[in-house]
Design an enzyme around this catalytic site. Structure first.
Site, PDB file in Angstrom:
ATOM      1  N   LEU A 296       0.831  -1.205   0.000  1.00 25.32           N
ATOM      2  CA  LEU A 296       0.000   0.000   0.000  1.00 25.32           C
ATOM      3  C   LEU A 296       0.866   1.256   0.000  1.00 25.32           C
ATOM      4  O   LEU A 296       0.555   2.258   0.626  1.00 25.32           O
ATOM      5  CB  LEU A 296      -0.935  -0.009   1.222  1.00 25.32           C
ATOM      6  CG  LEU A 296      -1.908  -1.203   1.283  1.00 25.32           C
ATOM      7  CD1 LEU A 296      -2.674  -1.207   2.590  1.00 25.32           C
ATOM      8  CD2 LEU A 296      -2.878  -1.170   0.099  1.00 25.32           C
ATOM      9  N   GLY A 297       1.978   1.185  -0.729  1.00 22.48           N
ATOM     10  CA  GLY A 297       2.833   2.360  -0.917  1.00 22.48           C
ATOM     11  C   GLY A 297       2.179   3.287  -1.930  1.00 22.48           C
ATOM     12  O   GLY A 297       0.990   3.140  -2.250  1.00 22.48           O
TER      13      GLY A 297
ATOM     14  N   ILE B 251       2.202   3.506  -5.162  1.00 20.04           N
ATOM     15  CA  ILE B 251       1.545   2.925  -6.357  1.00 20.04           C
ATOM     16  C   ILE B 251       0.273   2.177  -5.939  1.00 20.04           C
ATOM     17  O   ILE B 251      -0.786   2.334  -6.556  1.00 20.04           O
ATOM     18  CB  ILE B 251       2.521   2.024  -7.152  1.00 20.04           C
ATOM     19  CG1 ILE B 251       3.696   2.860  -7.681  1.00 20.04           C
ATOM     20  CG2 ILE B 251       1.784   1.351  -8.328  1.00 20.04           C
ATOM     21  CD1 ILE B 251       4.755   2.096  -8.443  1.00 20.04           C
TER      22      ILE B 251
ATOM     23  N   THR C 245       2.639  -5.803 -11.758  1.00 21.64           N
ATOM     24  CA  THR C 245       3.356  -4.713 -12.436  1.00 21.64           C
ATOM     25  C   THR C 245       4.600  -4.336 -11.626  1.00 21.64           C
ATOM     26  O   THR C 245       5.192  -3.281 -11.854  1.00 21.64           O
ATOM     27  CB  THR C 245       2.456  -3.460 -12.570  1.00 21.64           C
ATOM     28  OG1 THR C 245       1.929  -3.152 -11.279  1.00 21.64           O
ATOM     29  CG2 THR C 245       1.335  -3.666 -13.553  1.00 21.64           C
TER      30      THR C 245
ATOM     31  N   ARG D 211       7.670  -6.693  -9.868  1.00 20.63           N
ATOM     32  CA  ARG D 211       8.852  -7.414 -10.332  1.00 20.63           C
ATOM     33  C   ARG D 211       8.475  -8.887 -10.477  1.00 20.63           C
ATOM     34  O   ARG D 211       7.709  -9.420  -9.661  1.00 20.63           O
ATOM     35  CB  ARG D 211       9.993  -7.311  -9.321  1.00 20.63           C
ATOM     36  CG  ARG D 211      10.703  -5.976  -9.286  1.00 20.63           C
ATOM     37  CD  ARG D 211      11.502  -5.716 -10.566  1.00 20.63           C
ATOM     38  NE  ARG D 211      12.213  -4.460 -10.508  1.00 20.63           N
ATOM     39  CZ  ARG D 211      11.726  -3.284 -10.915  1.00 20.63           C
ATOM     40  NH1 ARG D 211      10.527  -3.198 -11.441  1.00 20.63           N
ATOM     41  NH2 ARG D 211      12.460  -2.195 -10.827  1.00 20.63           N
TER      42      ARG D 211
ATOM     43  N   GLU E  46      13.692 -11.424 -18.061  1.00 17.98           N
ATOM     44  CA  GLU E  46      13.260 -10.468 -19.091  1.00 17.98           C
ATOM     45  C   GLU E  46      14.412 -10.225 -20.047  1.00 17.98           C
ATOM     46  O   GLU E  46      15.541 -10.025 -19.586  1.00 17.98           O
ATOM     47  CB  GLU E  46      12.832  -9.145 -18.436  1.00 17.98           C
ATOM     48  CG  GLU E  46      11.615  -9.325 -17.540  1.00 17.98           C
ATOM     49  CD  GLU E  46      11.180  -8.042 -16.826  1.00 17.98           C
ATOM     50  OE1 GLU E  46      11.779  -6.980 -17.097  1.00 17.98           O
ATOM     51  OE2 GLU E  46      10.263  -8.108 -16.013  1.00 17.98           O
TER      52      GLU E  46
ATOM     53  N   HIS F 202       7.181  -5.234 -19.787  1.00 16.05           N
ATOM     54  CA  HIS F 202       7.662  -4.317 -18.740  1.00 16.05           C
ATOM     55  C   HIS F 202       7.514  -2.850 -19.182  1.00 16.05           C
ATOM     56  O   HIS F 202       8.508  -2.144 -19.379  1.00 16.05           O
ATOM     57  CB  HIS F 202       9.128  -4.630 -18.369  1.00 16.05           C
ATOM     58  CG  HIS F 202       9.481  -4.138 -16.991  1.00 16.05           C
ATOM     59  ND1 HIS F 202      10.356  -4.779 -16.159  1.00 16.05           N
ATOM     60  CD2 HIS F 202       9.068  -3.039 -16.291  1.00 16.05           C
ATOM     61  CE1 HIS F 202      10.474  -4.116 -15.024  1.00 16.05           C
ATOM     62  NE2 HIS F 202       9.694  -3.050 -15.083  1.00 16.05           N
TER      63      HIS F 202
HETATM   64  C1  GLV Z   1      10.306   0.067 -13.291  1.00 15.01           C
HETATM   65  O1  GLV Z   1      10.051  -1.079 -13.169  1.00 15.01           O
HETATM   66  C2  GLV Z   1      11.095   0.846 -12.376  1.00 15.01           C
HETATM   67  O2  GLV Z   1      11.570   0.325 -11.351  1.00 15.01           O
HETATM   68  O3  GLV Z   1      11.282   2.032 -12.681  1.00 15.01           O
END
Ligand code: GLV
Length: 325
Positions: A155-156, A158, A232, A234, A262, A281
């Site tokens: 819950l940071g 983002i 979204t 890692r 990746e 990504h």
């Molecule tokens: C993207 O994944 C970032 O860490 O900027």
């Protein structure tokens, strides 16, 4: 003589030209990511490194780069950099927090909608010429996000931005955070309960030793049949083999922007699965966000080369003299 700066990824010509006014620039122009050997060779005599997620900066690389004064990554995450090694050497690591919150939150919600409404699958179906009847009552049925319980893991900033967007859809929000951070309209719950009760689980924690495989085999098994996992963050937040097994059995769906490896290797099992939506990504990939990230990364690089504190430093403890050896 200008100090040497290694740029470990392809960047627009105008940026390289700008850097070249101050530095002797060694810019990577290969089509694949730079290998460890190539990076290590390029760093001989270099005082600064501008890099991104596709270039692991290991302890060996850092220890060999004896002249290195600053590392600046065009990313918020620094899990590709051996932070203890950089900190031991007193090398500041610049990153780009703050500017990619909205773009990443938008993409997480886009993945939720696209996964639950089977958008990529439907697009492919049309392109393949399979749409031979008009409106069909049972065609590509999905689920409603407005009726879903969405579980936020992390819950940071983002996670919070995702919650703000989802409120508009009217779904029920539950969430877990490592610390006791509370967000309005998000019911706090134990981590296992979030996996158990959500129709959509979305991952928004940084990758650390503690969060590696936070979506473990056991937790994925707790998820409701038909539920969707969104990542979204890692790739290593998820036990990828366990997810492959759950998707292969058809029990879960997923929308993924990040992967254990990746680029996604050719013949990866995900590529043959219809119930997983795959993105390369691109969480922060908007013109304005990438430009803001680059701006911060260049500012960090220039500050480090002028022996000034970096404005966005991932290891600020080096400025307090605690860790410099
Ligand atoms: C993207 O994944 C970032 O860490 O900027």
């Amino acid at each position: 003589m200008k100090p040497k700066c290694v740029v470990a990824l392809g960047l627009p010509d105008d940026i390289i030209e700008r850097l070249a006014t101050r530095y002797d620039v060694a810019a990577w122009t290969g089509s694949d990511a730079m290998s460890q050997q190539q990076l290590s060779d390029a760093l001989a005599g270099a005082e600064s490194l501008l890099c991104a997620l596709s270039t692991p900066v290991t302890a060996t690389i850092i220890d060999q780069a004896t002249e290195l004064k600053v590392i600046s990554t065009i990313s918020v995450g620094v899990d590709h950099i051996d932070m203890p090694a950089a900190t031991r050497r007193g090398i500041p690591v610049g990153h780009t927090p703050g500017v990619l919150i909205d773009s990443t939150a938008d993409l997480a919600v886009a993945l939720m909608l696209a996964s639950t409404r089977r958008i990529a699958e439907a697009d492919q179906w049309v392109r393949e010429g399979q749409w031979t009847q008009g409106w069909q009552s049972d065609l590509l049925l999905g689920t409603d996000i407005s009726q879903a319980t969405v579980g936020l893991v992390g819950l940071g900033p983002i996670g919070e931005a995702v919650a703000k967007r989802l409120k508009g859809f009217g779904c029920k929000l539950i969430g877990w955070n490592r610390t006791s951070r509370v967000i309005e309209d998000v019911e706090p719950m134990a981590l296992d309960q979030v996996f158990e009760q959500a129709d959509v689980v979305s991952l928004h924690t940084a990758l650390t030793k503690e969060t590696r495989h936070i979506a473990s085999r056991e937790r994925l098994a707790l998820m409701r049949t038909g539920a969707t996992l969104i990542n979204t963050g890692r790739g290593l937040l998820v036990d990828e083999q366990a997810l492959i097994d759950e998707l292969g059995s058809g029990r879960l769906r997923a929308g993924l922007d990040v992967f254990r490896e990746e680029p996604l290797p050719a013949h990866h099992p995900f590529l043959a699965m219809k119930n997983v939506l795959l993105l390369p990504h691109v969480g922060s990939a908007t013109l304005s966000t990438r430009s803001a990230m680059l701006h911060r990364a260049l500012e960090n690089l220039n500050a480090g080369m002028s022996d000034l504190p970096l404005a966005w430093c991932a290891n600020p403890e080096i400025y307090h003299g605690e860790s410099k050896v």
